[in-house]
Design an enzyme around this catalytic site. Structure first.
Site, short mmCIF file in Angstrom:
data_model
loop_
_atom_site.label_atom_id
_atom_site.label_comp_id
_atom_site.label_asym_id
_atom_site.label_seq_id
_atom_site.Cartn_x
_atom_site.Cartn_y
_atom_site.Cartn_z
N ALA A 68 0.82 -1.21 0.00
CA ALA A 68 0.00 0.00 0.00
C ALA A 68 0.86 1.27 0.00
O ALA A 68 0.45 2.29 -0.54
CB ALA A 68 -0.95 0.01 1.19
N THR A 69 2.04 1.20 0.58
CA THR A 69 2.91 2.38 0.57
C THR A 69 3.23 2.76 -0.88
O THR A 69 3.08 3.93 -1.28
CB THR A 69 4.22 2.11 1.34
OG1 THR A 69 3.88 1.84 2.70
CG2 THR A 69 5.16 3.31 1.27
N THR A 90 9.44 -7.12 -12.72
CA THR A 90 8.97 -8.50 -12.85
C THR A 90 7.95 -8.82 -11.78
O THR A 90 8.17 -8.53 -10.60
CB THR A 90 10.17 -9.47 -12.73
OG1 THR A 90 11.11 -9.16 -13.74
CG2 THR A 90 9.72 -10.92 -12.86
N CYS A 107 7.35 5.49 18.16
CA CYS A 107 8.79 5.66 18.38
C CYS A 107 9.35 6.53 17.26
O CYS A 107 9.31 6.14 16.10
CB CYS A 107 9.51 4.33 18.37
SG CYS A 107 9.02 3.27 19.71
N ASN A 144 -6.28 3.20 10.52
CA ASN A 144 -5.57 2.07 11.10
C ASN A 144 -5.43 2.11 12.62
O ASN A 144 -5.29 1.09 13.26
CB ASN A 144 -4.19 1.95 10.45
CG ASN A 144 -3.46 3.26 10.38
OD1 ASN A 144 -3.95 4.23 9.80
ND2 ASN A 144 -2.29 3.35 10.98
N GLN A 197 -6.70 -0.88 5.24
CA GLN A 197 -7.37 -1.46 6.41
C GLN A 197 -8.81 -1.87 6.11
O GLN A 197 -9.53 -2.30 7.02
CB GLN A 197 -7.37 -0.45 7.57
CG GLN A 197 -6.01 -0.15 8.14
CD GLN A 197 -5.42 -1.30 8.97
OE1 GLN A 197 -6.12 -2.23 9.37
NE2 GLN A 197 -4.12 -1.23 9.22
C1 LIG Z 1 -0.38 -0.87 6.59
C2 LIG Z 1 -0.89 0.35 5.98
C3 LIG Z 1 -0.22 0.98 4.93
C4 LIG Z 1 1.11 0.50 4.42
O1 LIG Z 1 1.00 -0.68 3.69
P1 LIG Z 1 2.29 -1.50 3.28
O2 LIG Z 1 1.78 -2.54 2.35
O3 LIG Z 1 2.81 -2.08 4.56
O4 LIG Z 1 3.24 -0.61 2.62
C5 LIG Z 1 -0.80 2.10 4.37
N1 LIG Z 1 -1.96 2.59 4.82
C6 LIG Z 1 -2.63 2.02 5.84
C7 LIG Z 1 -3.91 2.61 6.30
C8 LIG Z 1 -2.11 0.89 6.45
O5 LIG Z 1 -2.77 0.33 7.46
#
Ligand SMILES: *Cc1c(COP(=O)(O)O)cnc(C)c1O
Length: 382
Positions: free
Chosen positions: A74-75, A240, A325, A154, A182
């Site tokens: 998702a990032t 890929t 943190c 989240n 989420q």
């Molecule tokens: C976990 C999360 C992300 C990041 O997803 P990754 O696949 O770990 O990069 C982005 N947005 C929300 C709301 C998340 O909970």
């Protein structure tokens, strides 16, 4: 003994059925090939596996297969959506609307774009953590090119009124990106009914592997690619394709879809059990929305208790605290601060997140541990 895992919103363990399926896509005997290899059977088989997963995901969110772009998570999907829209549509306007309680994977790309001359409005959520369509309406300008609002927060588990926001954005001709990390497997997502233009997904929040996700890109929506090199995924994301990861995501979608009803009911009951077990404690408050929330997340603050001491005395629970943190220091959660908690109360907050393998017995133990710890810290008899 291992602590009880109540941090499913941070990541989920893989479902063994997913792991099993993935294991068939690794070795020479399995489906290991490059899905882009067009000249032999190995490649065709890998491509078929990838396309089958694509169909599973597309069907689940009511999209077309040609609208799914695989990413590393998702990032990356958020970066591709936000920077991709900014780069492609920046000549039409430089205004973006988002909220203060988005994931860093949305806030940081927005901050980056500010440094490149874009203007970003950060909406403050309601007290229950939700962003209303009326807030978007007020913030919209003639030069707004993108609205980016998460489906489910989240930390709080609250669900935004995406359908209303989508309707508004569609009327105004502004693109809507939704961070759905989420939401998948936790609340129904329908990109057509919700009028979503771009939706970010990652597999490891719903019992799939880490390191894979997708961006839904509505047909006709143009975004500038952010990773160049070979033009995979219809030019939107080169690289890929990791067959095993994608197959794992597909299987995780399949399981989430087939077991959603039971899982939702079971998790709602566990959440209620946890909240009922804790609500007799003095100074307790629910953070987020009691009505509009996913079943697996419960965020609670414990007024009058030192947050760090509380976490230390809950060593048998794997939970998240209201502190993040930041290298050496502990910063209070910006999400909790945005819904009005002061630093002390934010530190004294805990996010419990439950999932597929959480049992009633574990919730009972969690209630006992928290109750004992809070009473002890408040100097009362345990
Ligand atoms: C976990 C999360 C992300 C990041 O997803 P990754 O696949 O770990 O990069 C982005 N947005 C929300 C709301 C998340 O909970």
């Amino acid at each position: 003994m291992n602590p009880i895992y109540l941090d499913y919103a941070a990541t989920t363990p893989m479902d063994p059925r997913v792991a099993e399926k993935m294991a068939t896509c690794l070795t020479l005997e399995g489906n290991f090939a490059n899905p882009a290899s067009r000249s032999h059977r190995y490649g065709w088989m890998a491509e078929e596996a990838v396309e089958s997963a694509r169909r599973q995901l597309a069907q689940y969110i009511n999209a077309d297969v040609r609208e799914i772009v695989w990413t590393s998570g998702a990032t990356e999907a958020n970066n591709l959506a936000i920077k991709g829209v900014a780069e492609q549509h920046g000549h039409k306007g430089k205004h973006i609307i988002t909220s203060t309680i988005e994931h860093k994977a949305v806030l940081d790309p927005c901050g980056y774009l500010q440094s490149k001359g874009f203007d970003v409005t950060y909406l403050t959520p309601q007290q229950d953590g939700r962003i209303l369509a009326s807030q978007i309406q007020e913030a919209l300008r003639d030069d707004t090119i993108l609205v980016s609002i998460m489906y489910v927060n989240n930390e709080l588990g609250c669900i935004n009124p995406i359908k209303e926001i989508g309707q508004l954005c569609r009327e105004k001709g502004v693109l809507l990106h939704v961070d759905g990390a989420q939401a998948i497997g936790k609340t129904p997502v329908d990109v057509q009914a919700d009028h979503i233009d771009l939706l970010s997904i990652c597999a490891h929040k719903f019992y799939g592997p880490k390191g894979v996700g997708a961006l839904f890109v509505k047909r006709g929506v143009k975004i500038a690619e952010q990773i160049h090199g070979g033009g995979h995924e219809r030019g939107m994301r080169s690289g890929t394709l990791p067959t095993h990861q994608i197959v794992g995501l597909g299987e995780a979608v399949f399981i989430a879809q087939s077991e959603f009803k039971e899982e939702e009911a079971r998790l709602s009951a566990l959440r209620e059990q946890l909240f009922n077990g804790l609500k007799e404690l003095d100074g307790i408050a629910l953070n987020g929305s009691a009505e509009n929330c996913v079943p697996g997340i419960l965020n609670i603050s414990f007024a009058g208790v030192d947050g760090e001491s509380l976490l230390l005395s809950l060593a048998n629970l794997a939970v998240s605290s209201g502190s993040a943190c930041n290298s050496a220091t502990m910063a209070p959660s910006y999400v909790l601060k945005a819904i009005g908690l002061d630093d002390t109360l934010a530190h004294a907050s805990i996010r419990f997140s439950m999932g597929r393998y959480t049992s009633e017995e574990e919730i009972n133990q969690a209630v006992t541990s928290v109750t004992t710890a809070v009473r002890k810290l408040k100097g009362m008899a345990a």
